[in-house]
Design a protein around this motif. Structure first.
Motif, mmCIF file in Angstrom:
data_model
loop_
_atom_site.group_PDB
_atom_site.id
_atom_site.type_symbol
_atom_site.label_atom_id
_atom_site.label_comp_id
_atom_site.label_asym_id
_atom_site.label_seq_id
_atom_site.Cartn_x
_atom_site.Cartn_y
_atom_site.Cartn_z
ATOM 1 N N HIS A 108 0.831 -1.203 0.000
ATOM 2 C CA HIS A 108 0.000 0.000 0.000
ATOM 3 C C HIS A 108 0.869 1.258 0.000
ATOM 4 C CE1 HIS A 108 -3.486 2.495 0.732
ATOM 5 N NE2 HIS A 108 -2.877 3.030 1.781
ATOM 6 N N LYS A 109 1.943 1.241 0.826
ATOM 7 C CA LYS A 109 2.839 2.397 0.848
ATOM 8 C C LYS A 109 3.465 2.627 -0.526
ATOM 9 C CE LYS A 109 5.732 3.175 4.184
ATOM 10 N NZ LYS A 109 6.740 3.011 5.254
ATOM 11 N N ILE A 110 3.901 1.544 -1.176
ATOM 12 C CA ILE A 110 4.519 1.676 -2.498
ATOM 13 C C ILE A 110 3.511 2.212 -3.508
ATOM 14 C CG2 ILE A 110 5.504 0.349 -4.417
ATOM 15 C CD1 ILE A 110 6.845 -1.424 -2.293
ATOM 16 N N ALA A 111 2.273 1.715 -3.458
ATOM 17 C CA ALA A 111 1.246 2.174 -4.401
ATOM 18 C C ALA A 111 0.942 3.657 -4.183
ATOM 19 C CB ALA A 111 -0.027 1.341 -4.238
ATOM 20 N N VAL A 112 0.879 4.072 -2.925
ATOM 21 C CA VAL A 112 0.619 5.488 -2.628
ATOM 22 C C VAL A 112 1.757 6.347 -3.162
ATOM 23 C CG1 VAL A 112 0.450 7.159 -0.728
ATOM 24 C CG2 VAL A 112 -0.890 5.060 -0.657
ATOM 25 N N LYS A 113 3.010 5.930 -2.930
ATOM 26 C CA LYS A 113 4.162 6.699 -3.430
ATOM 27 C C LYS A 113 4.153 6.754 -4.953
ATOM 28 C CE LYS A 113 7.175 6.725 0.340
ATOM 29 N NZ LYS A 113 7.879 7.852 0.791
ATOM 30 N N ALA A 114 3.804 5.619 -5.603
ATOM 31 C CA ALA A 114 3.755 5.601 -7.068
ATOM 32 C C ALA A 114 2.690 6.572 -7.568
ATOM 33 C CB ALA A 114 3.475 4.192 -7.572
ATOM 34 N N ARG A 115 1.537 6.595 -6.922
ATOM 35 C CA ARG A 115 0.481 7.540 -7.325
ATOM 36 C C ARG A 115 0.940 8.982 -7.140
ATOM 37 N NH1 ARG A 115 -3.041 4.738 -3.809
ATOM 38 N NH2 ARG A 115 -3.416 2.745 -4.785
ATOM 39 N N GLU A 116 1.621 9.214 -6.013
ATOM 40 C CA GLU A 116 2.111 10.577 -5.772
ATOM 41 C C GLU A 116 3.145 10.976 -6.825
ATOM 42 O OE1 GLU A 116 3.609 10.431 -1.803
ATOM 43 O OE2 GLU A 116 1.622 10.527 -0.883
ATOM 44 N N THR A 117 4.061 10.026 -7.165
ATOM 45 C CA THR A 117 5.071 10.306 -8.188
ATOM 46 C C THR A 117 4.403 10.578 -9.527
ATOM 47 O OG1 THR A 117 6.625 8.885 -7.024
ATOM 48 C CG2 THR A 117 7.137 9.416 -9.306
ATOM 49 N N THR A 118 3.417 9.768 -9.895
ATOM 50 C CA THR A 118 2.689 9.964 -11.158
ATOM 51 C C THR A 118 1.971 11.298 -11.150
ATOM 52 O OG1 THR A 118 2.382 7.576 -11.350
ATOM 53 C CG2 THR A 118 0.959 8.957 -12.696
ATOM 54 N N ALA A 119 1.370 11.661 -10.043
ATOM 55 C CA ALA A 119 0.661 12.938 -9.954
ATOM 56 C C ALA A 119 1.626 14.102 -10.108
ATOM 57 C CB ALA A 119 -0.081 13.024 -8.626
ATOM 58 N N ARG A 120 2.824 14.017 -9.501
ATOM 59 C CA ARG A 120 3.816 15.087 -9.642
ATOM 60 C C ARG A 120 4.288 15.196 -11.094
ATOM 61 N NH1 ARG A 120 6.071 13.321 -4.564
ATOM 62 N NH2 ARG A 120 7.513 12.031 -5.765
ATOM 63 N N ALA A 121 4.542 14.003 -11.724
ATOM 64 C CA ALA A 121 4.990 14.032 -13.113
ATOM 65 C C ALA A 121 3.903 14.607 -14.025
ATOM 66 C CB ALA A 121 5.369 12.632 -13.578
ATOM 67 N N ALA A 123 1.600 16.700 -13.161
ATOM 68 C CA ALA A 123 1.487 18.128 -12.883
ATOM 69 C C ALA A 123 2.616 18.898 -13.563
ATOM 70 C CB ALA A 123 1.522 18.372 -11.378
ATOM 71 N N LYS A 124 3.790 18.296 -13.612
ATOM 72 C CA LYS A 124 4.935 18.977 -14.181
ATOM 73 C C LYS A 124 4.936 18.913 -15.708
ATOM 74 C CE LYS A 124 9.930 19.200 -13.592
ATOM 75 N NZ LYS A 124 11.082 18.635 -12.906
ATOM 76 N N PHE A 125 4.644 17.720 -16.271
ATOM 77 C CA PHE A 125 4.758 17.548 -17.715
ATOM 78 C C PHE A 125 3.413 17.436 -18.427
ATOM 79 C CE2 PHE A 125 8.602 15.518 -15.886
ATOM 80 C CZ PHE A 125 9.542 16.384 -16.414
ATOM 81 N N GLY A 126 2.358 17.321 -17.718
ATOM 82 C CA GLY A 126 1.051 17.135 -18.337
ATOM 83 C C GLY A 126 0.735 15.646 -18.424
ATOM 84 N N THR A 127 -0.504 15.323 -18.655
ATOM 85 C CA THR A 127 -0.907 13.914 -18.707
ATOM 86 C C THR A 127 -0.604 13.341 -20.073
ATOM 87 O OG1 THR A 127 -3.139 14.529 -19.366
ATOM 88 C CG2 THR A 127 -2.739 14.234 -17.020
ATOM 89 N N VAL A 128 -0.301 12.045 -20.133
ATOM 90 C CA VAL A 128 0.012 11.346 -21.372
ATOM 91 C C VAL A 128 -1.205 10.527 -21.740
ATOM 92 C CG1 VAL A 128 1.524 9.640 -22.448
ATOM 93 C CG2 VAL A 128 2.437 11.230 -20.761
ATOM 94 N N ASP A 129 -1.640 10.668 -22.997
ATOM 95 C CA ASP A 129 -2.776 9.869 -23.455
ATOM 96 C C ASP A 129 -2.315 8.437 -23.668
ATOM 97 O OD1 ASP A 129 -4.519 11.990 -23.433
ATOM 98 O OD2 ASP A 129 -3.957 12.602 -25.467
ATOM 99 N N LYS A 130 -3.043 7.517 -23.112
ATOM 100 C CA LYS A 130 -2.704 6.103 -23.256
ATOM 101 C C LYS A 130 -3.609 5.518 -24.327
ATOM 102 C CE LYS A 130 -1.213 5.768 -18.524
ATOM 103 N NZ LYS A 130 -1.473 5.313 -17.209
#
Length: 153
Positions: A108-121, A123-130
């Protein structure tokens, strides 16, 4: 002096011959001895007949008691083994539960950190269309895969 031992030896020999001559085999005395032995054996048998049953019962009772003791000892040993196995199972269950909870917490801690990292990225670079519905990256156009060591032409 040498004559004296010879005389003693001769007298001893005569005495032995005289004693052996006296013991003549008699069938009558043998028969009487056998009858005495038979009567004595019957008397012993009759005297022991009443106690033989008691002895048998005593032996049977002792055997039953020994069997009961063995059965009780077996039960006690079986119960001790069951209690020991139960204790081991409980402690194993506790350790497995604790380990599983720890794994869930770490995951759970790893998933939360991954979500936070994705959210920061994002916010910084914009969302990538998948392009893939499952959320996986798609292959670049014209390439067979996206292997770590590079695409194959």
């Amino acid at each position: 002096m040498k004559i004296m031992p010879r005389i003693v030896l001769a007298l001893t020999a005569f005495a032995a011959i005289g004693a052996s001559a006296q013991t003549v085999y008699s069938g009558q005395s043998d028969q009487e001895r056998r009858e005495r032995n038979r009567e004595e054996a019957l008397a012993n048998y009759r005297a022991d007949t009443g106690t033989t049953t008691t002895r048998r019962e005593t032996v049977r009772e002792e055997a039953r008691e020994a069997k009961d003791r063995v059965r009780e000892d077996t039960r006690e040993a079986r119960d001790k083994v069951r209690r020991g196995a139960h204790k081991v199972a409980n402690s194993t269950r506790r350790v497995a539960h604790k380990t599983a909870n720890e794994g869930r917490r770490v995951g759970h801690k790893i998933a939360v950190k991954a979500r936070e990292t994705t959210a920061r990225a994002d916010a910084k670079f914009g969302t990538v269309d998948k392009k893939d519905a499952k959320g996986e990256a798609s292959n670049p156009t014209g390439l067979s895969n996206t292997a770590a060591n590079g695409p194959k032409p």
